[in-house]
Design a protein around this motif. Structure first.
Motif, PDB file in Angstrom:
ATOM      1  N   LEU A 113       1.387  12.025 -10.679  1.00 27.14           N
ATOM      2  CA  LEU A 113       0.658  11.606  -9.484  1.00 27.14           C
ATOM      3  C   LEU A 113       1.561  10.920  -8.470  1.00 27.14           C
ATOM      4  O   LEU A 113       1.088  10.331  -7.505  1.00 27.14           O
ATOM      5  CB  LEU A 113      -0.487  10.673  -9.891  1.00 27.14           C
ATOM      6  N   PHE A 114       2.874  10.977  -8.723  1.00 26.80           N
ATOM      7  CA  PHE A 114       3.866  10.431  -7.793  1.00 26.80           C
ATOM      8  C   PHE A 114       3.613   8.946  -7.501  1.00 26.80           C
ATOM      9  O   PHE A 114       3.638   8.514  -6.355  1.00 26.80           O
ATOM     10  CB  PHE A 114       3.886  11.240  -6.489  1.00 26.80           C
ATOM     11  N   MET A 115       3.358   8.188  -8.577  1.00 28.88           N
ATOM     12  CA  MET A 115       3.040   6.774  -8.389  1.00 28.88           C
ATOM     13  C   MET A 115       4.183   5.848  -8.779  1.00 28.88           C
ATOM     14  O   MET A 115       4.050   4.635  -8.721  1.00 28.88           O
ATOM     15  CB  MET A 115       1.785   6.412  -9.189  1.00 28.88           C
ATOM     16  N   ASN A 116       5.320   6.405  -9.187  1.00 27.05           N
ATOM     17  CA  ASN A 116       6.431   5.554  -9.610  1.00 27.05           C
ATOM     18  C   ASN A 116       6.856   4.580  -8.525  1.00 27.05           C
ATOM     19  O   ASN A 116       7.215   3.440  -8.794  1.00 27.05           O
ATOM     20  CB  ASN A 116       7.628   6.416 -10.037  1.00 27.05           C
ATOM     21  N   LYS A 117       6.862   5.022  -7.285  1.00 30.16           N
ATOM     22  CA  LYS A 117       7.310   4.160  -6.193  1.00 30.16           C
ATOM     23  C   LYS A 117       6.395   2.954  -6.025  1.00 30.16           C
ATOM     24  O   LYS A 117       6.813   1.903  -5.543  1.00 30.16           O
ATOM     25  CB  LYS A 117       7.390   4.947  -4.897  1.00 30.16           C
ATOM     26  N   PHE A 118       5.115   3.098  -6.443  1.00 33.38           N
ATOM     27  CA  PHE A 118       4.200   1.978  -6.313  1.00 33.38           C
ATOM     28  C   PHE A 118       4.372   1.007  -7.484  1.00 33.38           C
ATOM     29  O   PHE A 118       4.180  -0.187  -7.331  1.00 33.38           O
ATOM     30  CB  PHE A 118       2.761   2.484  -6.239  1.00 33.38           C
ATOM     31  N   ILE A 119       4.723   1.558  -8.653  1.00 35.09           N
ATOM     32  CA  ILE A 119       4.971   0.694  -9.806  1.00 35.09           C
ATOM     33  C   ILE A 119       6.131  -0.260  -9.517  1.00 35.09           C
ATOM     34  O   ILE A 119       6.140  -1.408  -9.930  1.00 35.09           O
ATOM     35  CB  ILE A 119       5.289   1.553 -11.063  1.00 35.09           C
ATOM     36  N   ARG A 120       7.126   0.227  -8.781  1.00 39.68           N
ATOM     37  CA  ARG A 120       8.298  -0.612  -8.499  1.00 39.68           C
ATOM     38  C   ARG A 120       7.908  -1.845  -7.678  1.00 39.68           C
ATOM     39  O   ARG A 120       8.525  -2.891  -7.793  1.00 39.68           O
ATOM     40  CB  ARG A 120       9.357   0.213  -7.757  1.00 39.68           C
ATOM     41  N   ASN A 121       6.911  -1.707  -6.812  1.00 42.56           N
ATOM     42  CA  ASN A 121       6.410  -2.835  -6.033  1.00 42.56           C
ATOM     43  C   ASN A 121       5.119  -3.350  -6.674  1.00 42.56           C
ATOM     44  O   ASN A 121       4.082  -3.455  -6.025  1.00 42.56           O
ATOM     45  CB  ASN A 121       6.158  -2.411  -4.588  1.00 42.56           C
ATOM     46  N   PHE A 122       5.221  -3.699  -7.945  1.00 39.34           N
ATOM     47  CA  PHE A 122       4.049  -3.909  -8.790  1.00 39.34           C
ATOM     48  C   PHE A 122       3.050  -4.877  -8.175  1.00 39.34           C
ATOM     49  O   PHE A 122       1.857  -4.614  -8.126  1.00 39.34           O
ATOM     50  CB  PHE A 122       4.501  -4.428 -10.164  1.00 39.34           C
ATOM     51  N   GLN A 123       3.511  -6.019  -7.706  1.00 37.90           N
ATOM     52  CA  GLN A 123       2.587  -7.072  -7.315  1.00 37.90           C
ATOM     53  C   GLN A 123       2.276  -7.095  -5.822  1.00 37.90           C
ATOM     54  O   GLN A 123       1.586  -8.001  -5.354  1.00 37.90           O
ATOM     55  CB  GLN A 123       3.143  -8.435  -7.750  1.00 37.90           C
ATOM     56  N   SER A 124       2.749  -6.136  -5.069  1.00 37.15           N
ATOM     57  CA  SER A 124       2.483  -6.148  -3.629  1.00 37.15           C
ATOM     58  C   SER A 124       1.129  -5.527  -3.331  1.00 37.15           C
ATOM     59  O   SER A 124       0.693  -4.589  -3.992  1.00 37.15           O
ATOM     60  CB  SER A 124       3.584  -5.386  -2.876  1.00 37.15           C
ATOM     61  N   SER A 125       0.455  -6.075  -2.338  1.00 35.36           N
ATOM     62  CA  SER A 125      -0.869  -5.585  -1.958  1.00 35.36           C
ATOM     63  C   SER A 125      -0.751  -4.328  -1.116  1.00 35.36           C
ATOM     64  O   SER A 125       0.300  -4.031  -0.531  1.00 35.36           O
ATOM     65  CB  SER A 125      -1.618  -6.665  -1.172  1.00 35.36           C
ATOM     66  N   TRP A 126      -1.860  -3.591  -1.049  1.00 37.27           N
ATOM     67  CA  TRP A 126      -1.963  -2.483  -0.132  1.00 37.27           C
ATOM     68  C   TRP A 126      -2.190  -3.018   1.287  1.00 37.27           C
ATOM     69  O   TRP A 126      -2.580  -4.170   1.471  1.00 37.27           O
ATOM     70  CB  TRP A 126      -3.111  -1.562  -0.540  1.00 37.27           C
ATOM     71  N   SER A 127      -1.974  -2.187   2.268  1.00 36.64           N
ATOM     72  CA  SER A 127      -2.120  -2.635   3.654  1.00 36.64           C
ATOM     73  C   SER A 127      -3.581  -2.620   4.099  1.00 36.64           C
ATOM     74  O   SER A 127      -4.059  -3.552   4.747  1.00 36.64           O
ATOM     75  CB  SER A 127      -1.297  -1.742   4.597  1.00 36.64           C
ATOM     76  N   ASP A 128      -4.294  -1.558   3.759  1.00 34.55           N
ATOM     77  CA  ASP A 128      -5.702  -1.427   4.126  1.00 34.55           C
ATOM     78  C   ASP A 128      -6.324  -0.362   3.239  1.00 34.55           C
ATOM     79  O   ASP A 128      -5.666   0.185   2.345  1.00 34.55           O
ATOM     80  CB  ASP A 128      -5.860  -1.070   5.613  1.00 34.55           C
ATOM     81  N   PHE A 129      -7.598  -0.047   3.455  1.00 34.98           N
ATOM     82  CA  PHE A 129      -8.279   0.934   2.605  1.00 34.98           C
ATOM     83  C   PHE A 129      -7.603   2.299   2.667  1.00 34.98           C
ATOM     84  O   PHE A 129      -7.469   2.994   1.658  1.00 34.98           O
ATOM     85  CB  PHE A 129      -9.743   1.077   3.026  1.00 34.98           C
ATOM     86  N   ALA A 130      -7.160   2.686   3.852  1.00 32.20           N
ATOM     87  CA  ALA A 130      -6.522   3.994   4.004  1.00 32.20           C
ATOM     88  C   ALA A 130      -5.253   4.092   3.174  1.00 32.20           C
ATOM     89  O   ALA A 130      -4.847   5.189   2.761  1.00 32.20           O
ATOM     90  CB  ALA A 130      -6.213   4.263   5.473  1.00 32.20           C
ATOM     91  N   ASP A 131      -4.637   2.936   2.900  1.00 26.75           N
ATOM     92  CA  ASP A 131      -3.406   2.922   2.126  1.00 26.75           C
ATOM     93  C   ASP A 131      -3.634   3.436   0.703  1.00 26.75           C
ATOM     94  O   ASP A 131      -2.737   3.988   0.077  1.00 26.75           O
ATOM     95  CB  ASP A 131      -2.846   1.497   2.100  1.00 26.75           C
ATOM     96  N   PHE A 132      -4.861   3.253   0.188  1.00 25.51           N
ATOM     97  CA  PHE A 132      -5.165   3.735  -1.163  1.00 25.51           C
ATOM     98  C   PHE A 132      -5.076   5.253  -1.246  1.00 25.51           C
ATOM     99  O   PHE A 132      -4.861   5.812  -2.311  1.00 25.51           O
ATOM    100  CB  PHE A 132      -6.561   3.279  -1.592  1.00 25.51           C
ATOM    101  N   GLU A 133      -5.251   5.913  -0.117  1.00 25.29           N
ATOM    102  CA  GLU A 133      -5.186   7.371  -0.121  1.00 25.29           C
ATOM    103  C   GLU A 133      -3.791   7.871  -0.479  1.00 25.29           C
ATOM    104  O   GLU A 133      -3.631   9.030  -0.882  1.00 25.29           O
ATOM    105  CB  GLU A 133      -5.604   7.915   1.246  1.00 25.29           C
ATOM    106  N   ARG A 134      -2.798   7.034  -0.339  1.00 19.11           N
ATOM    107  CA  ARG A 134      -1.433   7.461  -0.650  1.00 19.11           C
ATOM    108  C   ARG A 134      -1.262   7.778  -2.133  1.00 19.11           C
ATOM    109  O   ARG A 134      -0.387   8.549  -2.509  1.00 19.11           O
ATOM    110  CB  ARG A 134      -0.438   6.376  -0.215  1.00 19.11           C
TER     111      ARG A 134
END
Length: 674
Positions: free
Chosen positions: A189-210
């Motif tokens: 699901l190409f989520m490795n890049k998000f795991i690296r920034n484990f504790q950072s918040s998303w910017s907004d609801f649309a950001d979840f679509e990434r």
């Protein structure tokens, strides 16, 4: 010399074949044959999927063949062998079938009984009675009870999957490794890049679509587009992942002081709130059991929170279930406001998100883990300990406990253990899930496992009240045909109620569930015995239905409903609001799971929602434990009825934006195996 033709079928799963020596001894009512090596010169015997025939000669006629002793001896290295069945053709031309469906490991001897099912009181000769008793004695030594956590239903005495008896381990191609599967899901699901920034918040609801864009499907995409709407919020209590908590509200509880003035604008029939309640148009969901549960503190850098909300729901003139009031904690007061649809947009949205997060915790721990996985394992262990393979109830239940003990052992090893995957994403990780299940066991009642009773107890059984409650409608149909099938099989072996009471093995099975499986918890009201054929039918229907239909209903929709993370947050990183007027987009996004926990959550619901290769769905019984034609006829009737239900569900779903298929028999695996 009399010659008997022995035909041996080897399993088709990976590594089922063997190069070891295989010996058989035929045991008749008159005498036994010599132990005979099954071997053909220059022939590779017992290959995966093979069916091989051999001649076994005896000095004299053996009489009726009642047992076959099978023994494996090491040729070079230990090489397990899976035997499906053995048939024996007698000199008179008769065929006797001996189901096996077992792994032969080491050099231990396995003794097979012919495939006809018998109750213990129907066995007449000392030979078969002794075989029956020895089998159970060995099973009780092999399948031992263990308390994994205080206050839990008992589980198998094995710390790791590889410690389990070989017969209940996963086949190689069916093996499950949660860490590997979730890591693979995250990579796919190409989520490795998000795991690296484990504790950072998303910017907004649309950001979840990434992290959502690559894995949309019909329902999950619809959820993403409509999750903020009150109709979508209410609909999930009927046909979402957790369709078991909504109840008819017959009286407003004192702890939820909603007034008519608060909600009158939402009431469409010109009635007061009290009159709507009396008319049966008001429903309630209460997560009181979450009150006081310890939130996850395994990561000291991220605070996590749990609420115990109450939600009042109203059936409008379009028969949609709409939320009309939400209170986020159990004790009313100024610091625990009642949120309303007329409040500011983000106050109301945040309140609904808190309810969805509470629902996620309830679903994962109670509805899913406790009430399908752990309960099914408990029945499975008792079955192995108390019912021999010749018992008709063993033959009936064995397809419905396939891989259940294995998946639960894997879960205790990797998923719900200390520092397991559950701790990575969920607010009830870090021990809260243990505490929650302990509380839930104290309120679990045996009658609540009976599907019709559970529906009626919540006051949601009338179709005219909730015409779009498809979980109920489909579930009742599957329950009815399952109960009919179980009854058909039992009536072939029990001539009356007295036969049930005389069946000491069935009574031991039910007693073992009560005394050991449920640890004699009197509050749970599990029966200590069954006295009638009707009671036994219902008891076994509960087992089959829980392991198949109920598990399917609450498991395979997880990706549909929980992959859009704002709709099912696995944790919340800000406390529940204690006043109105403070919520905005930033507060909501900061409350939702961060990037790392979102990724673990998404990988989890994806992995848990996947059907396995070569899945066996309800009514599919390729392993023929029963050989009697009347039972096979009952199975065929069962399958036909299931096909009819699947077809009717398919017709109903045509053209629907939110099709409901989690209770469709063609999507219900036989057992809890994922």
């Amino acid at each position: 010399m009399p010659c008997y033709t022995v035909t041996v079928a080897t399993g088709s799963q990976w590594f089922a074949g063997t190069d070891d020596y295989i010996y058989v001894t035929l045991v008749g009512t008159e005498r036994c044959s010599e132990r005979t090596l099954l071997d053909k010169a220059l022939y590779n015997d017992f290959e995966r999927g093979a069916v091989d025939s051999y001649d076994v000669r005896a000095g004299e006629d053996l009489g009726e063949i009642v047992l076959v002793k099978v023994q494996k001896r090491k040729f070079w290295v230990d090489d397990d062998w899976y035997c499906r069945y053995i048939t024996v053709k007698t000199p008179a031309g008769d065929y006797v079938e001996f189901p096996c469906f077992r792994w032969l490991v080491d050099d231990k001897e396995v003794v097979l009984r012919d495939g006809r099912a018998f109750l213990p009181q129907d066995d007449r000769t000392s030979l078969v009675k002794q075989h029956r008793q020895k089998e159970l004695e060995l099973r009780r030594k092999t399948y031992r009870w263990k308390e994994w956590q205080p206050g839990f239903p008992m589980s198998i005495d094995a710390n790791r999957h590889k410690d389990l008896p070989r017969d209940i381990q996963f086949d190689s191609e069916k093996g499950v490794d949660f860490v590997l599967n979730y890591t693979k899901a995250i990579e796919n699901l190409f989520m490795n890049k998000f795991i690296r920034n484990f504790q950072s918040s998303w910017s907004d609801f649309a950001d979840f679509e990434r992290i959502f864009v690559r894995i949309k499907n019909t329902i999950s995409e619809y959820v993403m587009k409509h999750w903020k709407e009150d109709f979508m919020f209410g609909y999930q209590f009927l046909n979402g992942c957790n369709p078991v908590v909504i109840e008819k509200c017959t009286k407003l509880p004192d702890k939820l002081p909603v007034t008519n003035e608060m909600v009158s604008v939402c009431l469409e029939r010109g009635l007061t709130l009290e009159e709507e309640i009396q008319a049966g148009n008001v429903y309630i969901v209460d997560y009181e059991i979450l009150d006081g549960i310890k939130s996850n503190s395994t990561d000291p850098c991220t605070l996590q929170y749990i609420a115990a909300p109450l939600c009042l729901l109203y059936k409008n003139l379009q028969n949609k279930i709409m939320p009309i009031a939400i209170q986020l904690n159990q004790i009313p007061g100024e610091d625990n406001p009642i949120f309303l649809p007329t409040d500011a947009e983000y106050d109301w949205l945040l309140a609904k998100i808190w309810v969805r997060s509470a629902d996620f915790q309830y679903h994962q721990n109670i509805t899913h883990l406790l009430r399908t996985h752990l309960i099914s394992e408990m029945f499975a262990i008792a079955m192995f300990r108390q019912l021999p393979a010749v018992h008709p109830v063993y033959k009936l239940l064995i397809p419905h406990i396939r891989f259940t003990i294995a998946i639960n052992t894997k879960a205790r090893e990797q998923l719900i253990c200390e520092c397991g995957i559950f701790d990575k994403a969920n607010a009830t990780g870090g021990g809260g899930h243990i505490q929650l299940i302990q509380k839930a066991v104290k309120t679990l009642k045996f009658r609540s496992l009976c599907f019709p009773d559970s529906i009626e107890a919540r006051g949601v059984h009338r179709k005219q009240d909730l015409p779009t409650y498809f979980y109920r409608d489909d579930g009742l149909k599957v329950w009815e045909v399952t109960q009919s099938f179980v009854s058909d099989v039992l009536h072939l072996y029990y001539k009356d109620d007295d036969a049930v009471e005389e069946d000491e093995e069935i009574q031991a099975f039910v007693k073992d569930v009560h005394n050991f499986g449920m640890q004699d918890f009197e509050s749970c009201e599990f029966p200590k015995s069954v006295k009638t054929l009707e009671e036994l039918t219902e008891y076994l229907t509960i087992i089959v239905f829980t392991a198949s239909a109920q598990h399917a209903a609450v498991n395979f929709g997880q990706y549909d409903w929980c992959s859009w993370i704002p709709n099912a947050p696995s944790t919340m990183r800000r406390p529940p609001p204690d006043q109105k007027g403070l919520a905005d987009v930033n507060l909501i996004v900061d409350s939702l799971p961060d990037r790392g926990r979102s990724s673990w959550h998404l990988g989890a619901v994806w992995a848990l929602s996947q059907y396995q290769e070569n899945e066996l769905f309800l009514g599919m019984y390729p392993d023929e434990h029963f050989i009697e034609k009347p039972v096979k006829a009952a199975m065929e009737r069962f399958r036909r009825k299931l096909v009819e239900i699947s077809a009717s569900i398919k017709r109903r779903n045509e053209g629907k934006k939110l099709p409901y298929y989690n209770m469709s028999p063609d999507k219900i695996p036989n057992s809890v195996a994922v």
